[in-house]
Scaffold this motif. Structure first.
Motif, PDB file in Angstrom:
ATOM      1  N   UNK A 133       0.824  -1.337   0.056  1.00  0.00           N
ATOM      2  CA  UNK A 133       0.015   0.075   0.140  1.00  0.00           C
ATOM      3  C   UNK A 133       0.842   1.200   0.024  1.00  0.00           C
ATOM      4  N   UNK A 134       2.005   1.232   0.731  1.00  0.00           N
ATOM      5  CA  UNK A 134       2.774   2.598   0.758  1.00  0.00           C
ATOM      6  C   UNK A 134       3.248   2.628  -0.550  1.00  0.00           C
ATOM      7  N   UNK A 135       4.054   1.529  -1.132  1.00  0.00           N
ATOM      8  CA  UNK A 135       4.659   1.899  -2.535  1.00  0.00           C
ATOM      9  C   UNK A 135       3.800   1.963  -3.470  1.00  0.00           C
ATOM     10  N   UNK A 136       2.476   1.635  -3.752  1.00  0.00           N
ATOM     11  CA  UNK A 136       1.648   1.845  -4.719  1.00  0.00           C
ATOM     12  C   UNK A 136       1.229   3.605  -4.576  1.00  0.00           C
ATOM     13  N   UNK A 137       0.654   3.754  -3.279  1.00  0.00           N
ATOM     14  CA  UNK A 137       0.399   5.036  -2.990  1.00  0.00           C
ATOM     15  C   UNK A 137       1.270   6.184  -3.289  1.00  0.00           C
ATOM     16  N   UNK A 138       2.619   5.878  -2.860  1.00  0.00           N
ATOM     17  CA  UNK A 138       3.650   6.664  -3.368  1.00  0.00           C
ATOM     18  C   UNK A 138       4.214   6.731  -4.829  1.00  0.00           C
ATOM     19  N   UNK A 139       3.944   5.761  -5.383  1.00  0.00           N
ATOM     20  CA  UNK A 139       4.136   5.857  -6.941  1.00  0.00           C
ATOM     21  C   UNK A 139       2.797   6.813  -7.372  1.00  0.00           C
TER      22      UNK A 139
END
Length: 815
Positions: free
Chosen positions: A68-74
């Motif tokens: 979730x953190x990686x997808x939201x950051x991207x």
């Protein structure tokens, strides 16, 4: 998996996603787009691994949180990259360009310097052409913030209307805002709206009248504003009603804003997220109360369901009515998601519902996380939800309203202090009446007045009564409490303490909440050691304002410019800056000379902050010497040879001499008060005002000045070789507006300092400048300390370009 999902696990995933987006907004510069694509692929891989994993639920949820953190950051990074790419190249700043586009906002009237009438509006760009036929680069801004002012010999200003198509001759520049501690981030505000350049109109040609759906809502709002102004005429209530109904905050006068701010009711006068939230809450409360009057209706649709969706519809109608601004949009989405989650029947706790709605809003608008309104809105909703449901009957309704008001006021106090460094101690009493008065009476009457204009007169009458109550509260001693900016650990401690105070927890925990809030309410303030001083050159645009502080004293050298008759640097920059630093009074205000770019903010400053002494070269009949707040017994004239010592630091005036005042034909610049400040260890700073070459020769400063202010903002009339030879500065700074019309600092002057090996720091590139006599080889720029990817890229320190330093001098380090 869904059956075993616990609320805290979903909450952890949502928190990780919000943290991922928030981390992007901490970046000083954006990486290449390929990095975001790689991060998105990593997020997908982690998501697949988490969903496919069997057993070990802790590892599975950890993988899902990281995904979730990686997808939201991207997602946030790609959105930021696309918006950042639409920027005006520096080479095209200041050049005339023909731009064809459509007016995409409600035009707002404004005043320029000298009170010149003008307009400001957003233009949606359709085409850009160079008058000389040059090929324009790709990726130019698609939305522009434009201003135009009445000028002698220029075309008469037309009546601008939303949806009209125009061909405009513009002079554009990159978005630039002042950068001061705890100051408003103008560049972020425009970035969130997709505005990547600003400009001034020089010529214009109407191509097509407004028609069709484009701008229809804004055209209707423009007609509404004109009818409201005609109905009520020029009175304070007119501007407030325009702000309440149409979202045009500029319609409220400066004095009225001060009243609302001091009584803690300013959130009600702006179409902010908190205001829309409170309006929706009030509308839902009223609709539920009315619905309960009929048992048959309650059997058809339960009153809580009706109240919930009535609040959402009220928020949507209000947001559309007020122009569908970014804060209103995200608030409507927040309320919609909350209502949908409650309607779905999921037995999720309210904190999880609130967290998921925050995630939805942030996905739509990633920059909402950077705005105070986002946090105030969600905090207000959370506090209202924690307050529970009102008891039946009108007595229960009143008790519930009182309880919710107390919870909201106390719970939002830490956030208010964090964002605004100010808390109204009469805010509870003020809001107790103002919230229902504005949300349930004045605002609905202002909105319904669009159909029945006589209701505007009733709304104005009710508003005048409320303002009398607020004026009475504002006159109470200690009505406003200001605190300096606290360190991060103190801010987090204060928020935790507020949560312990307002949440339904055992009473034995309440004293711990108070203890945790103390570092936020009374933070420790760093000050220079005895014998040392610090200098802060504020970013005020084209003007001068420098704060000098010793261990126990403070001196302000000039107060910056007046931007227009209703705004100046004292009000917009210096008072918030001084409050953020914990400076509750000034021991001395030194006004170097009478030019407006040096004394334009003095009246606002003296009215808003106690000033013990006033030193100036102003003539005895100057209005500022009799202005409200000006010290009556502590006024003196600047004269060469005046000296005093504060906390081991010596202050000395080098100019003007008593004889200079006897020459009536002398320009104000020639009377500038020149101040030399010397620390106990011999470190010195020289503040020069606007003296010119003829006066520089008589200053006779001691050699080895550690920090020199460029005289007259770097004008060609100043910074003579004689001054540089006598002062032998190690570092210099200049306060001048970004791309100002005077061309300050002059290239020839910068070349002179370069030849002398003196680095020059420009406020337009640096923002506020920090310097301390205890570390004279270091200077700190606010633009670098707070740099984020949306800020204008600028060279902060040009030491490498300015050549080597004089032999034996230390290399200044900027951070």
């Amino acid at each position: 998996m869904a059956g075993s999902t616990r609320p805290w696990q979903l909450g952890a995933v949502a928190l990780c996603a919000l943290a991922g987006m928030g981390g992007v907004h901490l970046l000083a510069r954006l990486p290449q787009p390929a990095h975001w694509s790689g991060l998105a692929l990593l997020g997908v891989l982690l998501l697949v691994m988490g969903l496919a994993r069997r057993g070990s639920p802790g590892v599975r949820w950890l993988l899902l949180c990281l995904a979730a953190a990686a997808l939201a950051a991207s997602w946030a990074g790609l959105r930021a990259q696309a918006r950042w790419a639409q920027q005006l190249p520096p080479a095209w700043e200041g050049r005339d360009l023909w731009v064809t586009g459509r007016i995409d906002s409600l035009p707002q009237s404004q005043l320029g310097q000298g009170g010149a009438a003008g307009w400001r509006f957003v233009l949606a760009v359709e085409a850009i052409a160079d008058p000389e036929g040059a090929v324009l680069p790709a990726g130019l801004p698609q939305r522009l913030m434009l201003s135009v002012y009445a000028q002698p010999g220029q075309q008469a200003l037309p009546t601008w209307r939303p949806g009209e198509r125009w061909r405009l001759l513009l002079r554009l520049r990159q978005v630039h805002g002042s950068m001061n501690p705890a100051g408003f981030d103008y560049e972020l505000w425009l970035f969130e709206q997709g505005i990547r350049a600003t400009g001034l109109l020089r010529r214009w040609q109407l191509l097509a009248e407004a028609q069709g759906p484009d701008g229809a809502l804004d055209r209707w709002r423009l007609g509404l504003r004109e009818r409201l102004q005609t109905q009520l005429g020029p009175q304070p209530a007119t501007g407030v009603l325009i702000a309440l109904s149409l979202g045009e905050q500029a319609a409220i006068s400066r004095s009225d804003w001060a009243l609302f701010r001091d009584t803690g009711t300013s959130h009600l006068m702006a179409i902010s997220g908190l205001h829309v939230t409170m309006f929706a809450w009030g509308a839902g409360l009223l609709a539920g109360w009315a619905w309960r009057r009929s048992g048959r209706l309650c059997l058809a649709v339960p009153a809580p369901v009706l109240a919930r969706w009535a609040g959402v519809l009220a928020a949507l109608a209000y947001a559309l009515f007020s122009g569908w601004g970014v804060p209103a949009q995200r608030t409507v989405w927040m309320l919609f998601v909350l209502a949908l989650l409650r309607q779905s029947g999921l037995a999720w706790p309210w904190p999880l519902c609130l967290l998921l709605s925050a995630l939805w809003v942030a996905l739509i608008d990633p920059w909402a996380l950077c705005q105070a309104g986002f946090w105030l809105s969600f905090a207000a909703v959370g506090l209202l939800m924690a307050g529970g449901v009102a008891e039946p009957g009108w007595r229960g309704l009143l008790r519930g309203a009182w309880r919710n008001q107390c919870i909201a006021t106390l719970g939002l106090a830490p956030l208010t202090l964090l964002f605004f460094q100010q808390l109204s101690l009469v805010g509870l009493l003020a809001n107790l009446l103002a919230i229902p008065w504005i949300s349930l009476l004045v605002t609905p009457l202002a909105l319904v007045g669009a159909l029945m204009p006589p209701l505007w007169s009733l709304a104005a009458w009710l508003l005048q009564g409320l303002m009398l109550w607020l004026e009475l509260l504002a006159r109470l001693p200690g009505a406003v409490w200001s605190v300096p900016v606290a360190p991060l650990w103190a801010q987090l401690s204060g928020l935790l303490g507020a949560a312990l105070l307002v949440l339904p927890l055992p009473w034995r925990l309440r004293p711990a909440g108070l203890a945790l809030m103390l570092p936020l309410l009374w933070p420790a303030l760093p000050r220079p050691a005895p014998g040392q001083f610090e200098l802060l050159a504020a970013d005020v645009g084209q003007g001068t304002a420098v704060l000098l502080r010793t261990r126990h004293h403070a001196l302000l050298y000039d107060t910056g410019p007046q931007y227009h008759p209703q705004a100046d640097a004292g009000q917009r920059v210096l008072l918030p800056l001084l409050r953020a630093l914990g400076q509750r009074e000034l021991d001395l205000l030194l006004l170097s000379h009478r030019d407006q770019d040096h004394v334009g903010g003095a009246a606002s400053l003296m009215a808003g902050l106690p000033v013990r002494g006033l030193l100036s070269s102003l003539e005895p009949t100057h209005p500022l010497l009799q202005a409200p707040g000006a010290p009556r017994d502590g006024q003196q004239r600047c004269e060469r040879g005046q000296r005093w010592r504060w906390d081991g630091v010596d202050f000395e005036l080098l100019h003007p001499s008593p004889a200079d005042y006897e020459h009536p034909g002398l320009k104000p610049n020639a009377l500038s008060c020149v101040l030399l400040v010397s620390a106990a260890d011999g470190r010195r700073a020289l503040l020069t005002g606007d003296v010119e070459a003829a006066q520089e020769g008589g200053l006779q400063p001691p050699g080895g000045i550690d920090l020199l202010m460029l005289p007259h903002h770097g004008s060609q009339t100043s910074s003579s070789p004689a001054l540089l030879a006598a002062a032998r500065p190690r570092l210099a700074f200049v306060q001048a507006g970004y791309r100002n019309r005077f061309g300050h600092p002059a290239p020839a002057v910068l070349a002179r300092y370069q030849a002398a090996g003196v680095p020059v720091i420009q406020s337009a590139d640096c923002g506020a400048l920090y310097w301390s006599s205890a570390a004279p080889a270091q200077a700190h720029c606010e633009r670098e300390l707070r740099r984020r990817y949306w800020h204008r890229s600028a060279p902060v320190h040009a030491a490498a370009e300015l050549g080597p330093l004089p032999q034996g001098a230390e290399e200044p380090a900027l951070r």
